[in-house]
Design a protein around this motif. Structure first.
Motif, PDB file in Angstrom:
ATOM      1  N   ALA A  14       0.518  -1.213  -0.231  1.00  0.00           N
ATOM      2  CA  ALA A  14       0.170   0.109   0.292  1.00  0.00           C
ATOM      3  C   ALA A  14       0.899   1.457   0.025  1.00  0.00           C
ATOM      4  O   ALA A  14       0.861   2.085  -0.471  1.00  0.00           O
ATOM      5  N   LEU A  54       2.345   1.838  -3.610  1.00  0.00           N
ATOM      6  CA  LEU A  54       0.999   2.295  -5.009  1.00  0.00           C
ATOM      7  C   LEU A  54       0.776   3.987  -4.033  1.00  0.00           C
ATOM      8  O   LEU A  54       0.438   4.815  -4.560  1.00  0.00           O
ATOM      9  N   GLN A  55       0.801   3.971  -2.886  1.00  0.00           N
ATOM     10  CA  GLN A  55       0.371   5.426  -2.521  1.00  0.00           C
ATOM     11  C   GLN A  55       1.496   6.048  -2.850  1.00  0.00           C
ATOM     12  O   GLN A  55       1.223   7.451  -3.408  1.00  0.00           O
ATOM     13  N   GLY A 103       1.436   6.849  -6.126  1.00  0.00           N
ATOM     14  CA  GLY A 103      -0.210   7.600  -6.883  1.00  0.00           C
ATOM     15  C   GLY A 103       0.009   9.312  -6.868  1.00  0.00           C
ATOM     16  O   GLY A 103      -0.108  10.409  -7.758  1.00  0.00           O
ATOM     17  N   THR A 159      -7.330   0.067   1.847  1.00  0.00           N
ATOM     18  CA  THR A 159      -7.361   1.177   1.104  1.00  0.00           C
ATOM     19  C   THR A 159      -8.479   2.641   1.407  1.00  0.00           C
ATOM     20  O   THR A 159      -8.620   3.494   0.562  1.00  0.00           O
ATOM     21  N   PHE A 212      -5.592   4.336  -4.081  1.00  0.00           N
ATOM     22  CA  PHE A 212      -4.231   5.114  -4.309  1.00  0.00           C
ATOM     23  C   PHE A 212      -3.780   6.509  -5.624  1.00  0.00           C
ATOM     24  O   PHE A 212      -2.867   6.926  -6.138  1.00  0.00           O
TER      25      PHE A 212
END
Ligand code: GUN
Ligand code: FE
Length: 457
Positions: free
Chosen positions: A213, A216-217, A220, A254, A268
């Motif tokens: 996570a 991905l964050q 993003g 999420t 994300f």
């Protein structure tokens, strides 16, 4: 010959196309009584003189120019494995065949050999633009960009991000390490082609299961800061993969309103109008609508989806939901470097979807060629620039020859080619014969931005 719309090819007979020194199409002189007449009425309009131009012409009625193909999804690093997948499916295929090969390309000599050949091979098949995944290794990813630039193949070059659920010998050590390696590769590629003319970097989270996570964050956030960068990833290819995503990324992790695969990327900030989603085989109605709403694109990879038994993507359905689609070879999930082969498989897979009860699912020859060119251009963010023959677009093209040129110049006398032409076929029929039986033997010359980048002797 080029795609006018999804449904329609345009056949421009006895037509001259003028390309200037920077590779732009500056004039089109269509439908003359002869090629000479088209050429000689074009020159004065441009104030060009005959001795200042060089001309390439189609030598017989079964030769034609076609836009270069756009491969919207392939792994340059997996090229040595084409055809090697046994009876595997996605998750065991990755562990058995793919990760060991990709890891081995941190050897620069091996990477150079593989990347040189994949570029040469895809150009020979008429691929003028490719959205490549390299590996996690930065120097060899940058080398891929160097090699594309010098060969003159347009390319999106992605350094692969993966910091979890991957073997310890092949993964990013942390989200921070993945992000800084990504930045390093972006800076390098921007440095060699600041205008993003031929090569450009692309943010490449491998797929949700192999990214934490925080990674991905971070990607993003980077995507939001850099609206000029495209994004590529995989989505909804295989049922076990989808189950894994639901397990790894529940809504509580999420903040999304549901547990769909698409919502993970969306949560994300990775589901954008610059995002290329490979596969999309098992998307739900809700997901197709979300993807359409965000303007993300789907790369349909029929060869791969059949080879590693992922499923049959419903391309007609996606397009009717408003999702822009293109074609990908997905080497080496797909066994062929050819977008023409992907187009043929798109036609066949759509027929399998049709056999499931929806006759309207069938894709025509015109439609699969649109996906291979104009559709692909939209998927990689180059609509209006490549994918067709229009004034203002760039000359990314291939000279296709069917049959062989006979002693009399070939008129109606074209035996012994790999696609036999008898002479009585309509143009529509010749193109259909090419789609179903053609290969790189028919691609004689290839240009990118007006530069000759491949010639078959
Ligand atoms: N999903 C995650 N990685 C890959 C890959 O390399 N190929 C395909 N087809 N799917 C993937
Ligand atoms: Fe892939």
């Amino acid at each position: 010959v080029h795609s006018k719309t999804l449904a329609e090819l345009e056949y421009l007979h006895n037509t001259a196309i003028a390309v200037n020194a920077t590779g732009k199409i500056v004039a089109i002189e269509p439908d003359h009584t002869s090629l000479d007449s088209a050429l000689f009425s074009l020159l004065p309009k441009l104030n060009w003189t005959a001795d200042s131009v060089s001309a390439t012409s189609t030598a017989s009625p079964s030769h034609f120019f076609f836009p270069g193909f756009i491969d919207t999804h392939l792994h340059a690093s997996q090229y040595p494995n084409v055809g090697i997948f046994g009876n595997s499916t996605l998750l065991d295929w990755l562990n058995t065949y793919t990760f060991p090969l990709e890891a081995s390309l941190s050897d620069p000599a091996k990477a150079r050999k593989v990347y040189t050949r994949v570029i040469r091979k895809t150009l020979a098949h008429g691929t003028t633009c490719a959205a490549y995944y390299a590996t996690v290794d930065v120097p060899s990813t940058n080398l891929l960009a160097d090699l594309c630039l010098s060969a003159g193949q347009r390319a999106l070059v992605g350094r692969v991000c993966m910091d979890q659920l991957s073997p310890s010998y092949y993964r990013d050590e942390s989200p921070e390490a993945a992000l800084s390696a990504t930045m390093e590769s972006i800076k390098y590629i921007e440095g060699i082609d600041p205008a993003f003319d031929i090569v450009r970097p692309v943010l490449t989270p491998r797929f949700a299961p192999s990214c934490s996570a925080p990674l991905l964050q971070g990607l993003g956030k980077l995507a939001a800061e850099r609206p000029d960068l495209p994004i590529q990833t995989h989505i909804s290819e295989n049922k076990n993969e989808i189950a894994l995503v639901k397990e790894l990324f529940p809504p509580s992790a999420t903040g999304a309103g549901d547990d769909s695969y698409s919502s993970v990327y969306d949560a994300f900030g990775l589901l954008t109008d610059r995002t290329i989603l490979a596969h999309g085989v098992h998307l739900s109605e809700f997901e197709a609508e979300l993807i359409a709403k965000r303007g993300a694109k789907v790369s349909h990879c029929p060869c791969s989806n059949s080879a590693i038994t992922s499923g049959a993507a419903r391309v007609r359905w996606l397009m009717e939901k408003g999702v822009t689609c293109g074609l990908g070879t997905d080497m080496s999930g797909g066994y062929s470097p050819s977008v023409l082969e992907a187009a043929r498989h798109a036609a066949l897979v759509s027929r399998h979807v049709a056999m499931g009860g929806d006759d309207a699912a069938k894709l025509t020859v015109e439609e699969v060629l649109y996906l291979a060119t104009k559709g692909g251009a939209e998927v990689v963010g180059m609509e209006g620039k490549v994918g067709g023959f229009e004034v203002g677009m760039e000359w990314d093209a291939q000279l296709v020859t069917l049959g062989t040129v006979g002693e009399d110049g070939g008129v109606g006398d074209e035996e012994d080619g790999n696609v036999d032409v008898f002479g009585w076929e309509s143009w529509e029929d010749r193109i259909a014969k090419w789609v179903y039986n053609g290969d790189d033997r028919n691609t004689r010359m290839v240009w990118v931005k007006g530069r000759l980048v491949h010639e078959r002797k």
